[in-house]
Enzyme design. Structure first.
Site, short mmCIF file in Angstrom:
data_model
loop_
_atom_site.label_atom_id
_atom_site.label_comp_id
_atom_site.label_asym_id
_atom_site.label_seq_id
_atom_site.Cartn_x
_atom_site.Cartn_y
_atom_site.Cartn_z
N LYS A 30 9.71 -33.49 -23.87
CA LYS A 30 8.75 -33.64 -24.96
C LYS A 30 8.83 -32.46 -25.94
O LYS A 30 8.90 -32.67 -27.16
CB LYS A 30 7.34 -33.75 -24.35
CG LYS A 30 6.22 -33.96 -25.33
CD LYS A 30 5.02 -34.57 -24.63
CE LYS A 30 4.14 -33.58 -23.91
NZ LYS A 30 3.34 -32.73 -24.81
N SER A 31 8.86 -31.25 -25.43
CA SER A 31 8.91 -30.07 -26.32
C SER A 31 10.17 -30.09 -27.17
O SER A 31 10.14 -29.80 -28.37
CB SER A 31 8.90 -28.78 -25.50
OG SER A 31 7.64 -28.58 -24.93
N ASP A 85 2.31 -25.91 -17.92
CA ASP A 85 2.02 -27.35 -17.88
C ASP A 85 2.07 -27.91 -16.46
O ASP A 85 1.67 -29.05 -16.23
CB ASP A 85 3.00 -28.11 -18.78
CG ASP A 85 2.79 -27.78 -20.25
OD1 ASP A 85 1.69 -27.32 -20.61
OD2 ASP A 85 3.73 -27.96 -21.04
N ARG A 113 -8.29 -27.59 -18.43
CA ARG A 113 -7.60 -27.96 -17.19
C ARG A 113 -8.09 -27.19 -15.97
O ARG A 113 -7.86 -27.64 -14.85
CB ARG A 113 -6.08 -27.81 -17.35
CG ARG A 113 -5.50 -28.94 -18.16
CD ARG A 113 -3.98 -28.94 -18.20
NE ARG A 113 -3.53 -30.12 -18.94
CZ ARG A 113 -2.38 -30.21 -19.58
NH1 ARG A 113 -1.54 -29.19 -19.56
NH2 ARG A 113 -2.06 -31.32 -20.23
C1 S3P Z 1 4.51 -26.43 -25.93
C2 S3P Z 1 3.99 -25.20 -25.63
C3 S3P Z 1 2.89 -25.00 -24.67
C4 S3P Z 1 2.71 -26.20 -23.75
C5 S3P Z 1 2.72 -27.48 -24.50
C6 S3P Z 1 4.01 -27.66 -25.29
C7 S3P Z 1 5.60 -26.51 -26.92
O1 S3P Z 1 1.70 -24.80 -25.39
O2 S3P Z 1 1.53 -26.09 -23.00
O3 S3P Z 1 2.58 -28.58 -23.61
O4 S3P Z 1 6.23 -27.58 -27.04
O5 S3P Z 1 5.85 -25.52 -27.59
P1 S3P Z 1 1.30 -23.34 -25.99
O6 S3P Z 1 2.33 -22.93 -26.93
O7 S3P Z 1 -0.02 -23.56 -26.65
O8 S3P Z 1 1.19 -22.45 -24.80
#
Ligand code: S3P
Length: 428
Positions: free
Chosen positions: A19-20, A315, A346
């Site tokens: 996803k990221s 996560d 969470r």
């Molecule tokens: C993500 C960064 C994380 C993660 C999120 C996705 C990203 O959040 O918890 O699910 O894709 O860069 P944060 O950057 O707020 O820690």
């Protein structure tokens, strides 16, 4: 939905694209001139929110299953959207896209669903404002964000919170700003942006904790492949370790060390996980995982998880908590107050659901402590509309005595629409 106790999990599985990484390829594709072709794009609702938003900005998007083609005039050729942009449930969409909007000479309003509209945005508004954007928020720094951009200049920014979304937002804005932008990152967070930018022709430099870009920069379209999402795979990893006699194979799973904090803790504890040969796709490591039932792990896994590893498994903490209920000496998670600012709070979601299922747990502002090995009785799970709570507690159901009921199982589609189907496919 009922999740019944499971006897054995077996079979092979692949999970959706990360996803990221999918968010980043879509956004960089929108910023780049020409065509970007993405294979194994995430099926998550979140990543489709990103695609819908860039379409509103005049980018052509073509989706065929998990193949996505993007055709863009580049960040200097985008047009003002005719309506407010909808980031849905996705923090990554609103926080990273805001960088792109901050560089546009027109005004855009962006917001999301009820959960996203409760999440803090001052963490990106502060640096983007320092770079020259003008941004109005709702009270308390919440969405909707009304962004009027253009004329950005580079800054040096010491990250006040360990967040890959904030880091990426500032670096992206830096690419569209005059001069150099440096983000100082003292605690490492996921580095997908840094790995992907060079593929799109963007000059990125790292010098210790200094991450720098120079602007204004022209990005070019690219052909990229997304690796499988380790944050989706981990639910099956933990399930196979805990459900008696299980043995499963997970294919094509991302192995980027800035994401595999929990997997590494499991491997260091000698868990029955074999990581097969690692290859690389678009600068991201990827490997297959064979995972088998491992009751001995419960005496070997660490009983405290805290400090700098937290961002590398942020996560995964809901499913880590489920594992924690089974550990001989229990589990404490600390330094994780960021969890209170996710799709749900969470810490509260985990603690209240564990209690609903008959598990003793102590709540802290920055984490929780679960005393030694406990039975999960089962019962009602409240997902709080949070995908990772739904999936983690579905796994809790598999190892419970009486099974669990999820009030809103469909929220899993935010990251993993086929989750329950995949889980079913492992029951024989
Ligand atoms: C993500 C960064 C994380 C993660 C999120 C996705 C990203 O959040 O918890 O699910 O894709 O860069 P944060 O950057 O707020 O820690």
């Amino acid at each position: 939905m009922r999740i019944e106790p499971a006897t054995r999990l077996s079979g092979e599985l692949s999970v959706p694209g990360d996803k990221s990484i999918s968010h980043r390829y879509a956004l960089f594709g929108a910023m780049a001139e020409g065509q970007t072709a993405i294979s194994n794009f995430s099926s998550s609702a979140d990543c489709h929110s990103t695609l819908h938003c860039i379409e509103e900005l005049g980018v052509q998007v073509n989706v065929k299953g998990s193949s996505v083609t993007i055709q863009s005039p580049g960040w200097q050729g985008l047009r003002a959207p005719s309506r407010q942009l909808d980031a849905g449930n996705s923090g990554t969409t609103i926080r990273m896209l805001s960088a792109l909007l901050a560089a546009q000479p027109f005004e855009t309003v962006i917001a999301g669903d009820a959960s996203l509209n409760r999440r803090p945005m001052e963490r990106i508004v502060t640096p983007l404002t320092r770079m020259g954007a003008s941004i109005e928020t709702a009270e308390g720094g919440l969405p909707p964000l009304k962004i009027r951009g253009g004329g950005l200049h580079g800054i040096r920014y010491d990250l006040p919170v360990a967040s890959a979304q904030v880091k990426s937002c500032v670096l992206l804005a830096g690419l569209m700003a005059e001069g150099e932008t440096t983000v100082v990152e003292r605690i490492q967070t996921r580095d997908h942006t840094e790995r992907a930018l060079p593929i799109f022709g963007a000059p990125f430099r790292q010098n210790g904790t200094d991450l720098s870009v120079k602007g204004p920069s022209r990005l070019t379209g690219a052909t990229v492949r997304v690796v499988g999402d380790v944050s989706s795979a981990i639910f099956f990893v933990v399930a196979a370790l805990l459900v008696r006699d299980s043995s499963i194979m997970l294919q094509g799973i991302g192995a980027n060390p800035s994401r595999t904090g929990l997997l590494e803790l499991l491997l260091e504890s000698g868990a029955n996980i074999h990581r097969l040969e690692t290859t690389v796709a678009s600068g991201e490591p990827v490997s297959d995982l064979r995972v088998s039932y491992d009751p001995g792990l419960l005496a070997r896994f660490p009983n405290v998880v805290e400090g700098d590893v937290i961002p590398n498994l942020i996560d995964e903490i809901p499913i880590l908590a489920v594992l924690g209920t089974q550990l001989e000496q229990g589990l404490a998670v600390r330094d994780a107050s960021e969890l209170r600012k996710k799709e749900s709070d969470r810490i509260h979601s985990v603690v209240s659901n564990l209690r609903n299922l008959g598990v003793m747990v102590e709540e802290f502002q920055d984490g929780f402590r679960i005393p030694g090995k406990q039975k999960i009785r089962g019962g009602q799970v409240k997902t709080y509309g949070d995908h990772r709570i739904a999936m983690a507690f579905a796994v809790a159901g598999l190892i419970s005595e009486e099974g669990v009921s999820l009030d809103d199982p469909d929220c899993a589609a935010v990251s993993f629409p086929a989750f329950y189907k995949c889980l079913d496919s492992l029951h024989h």
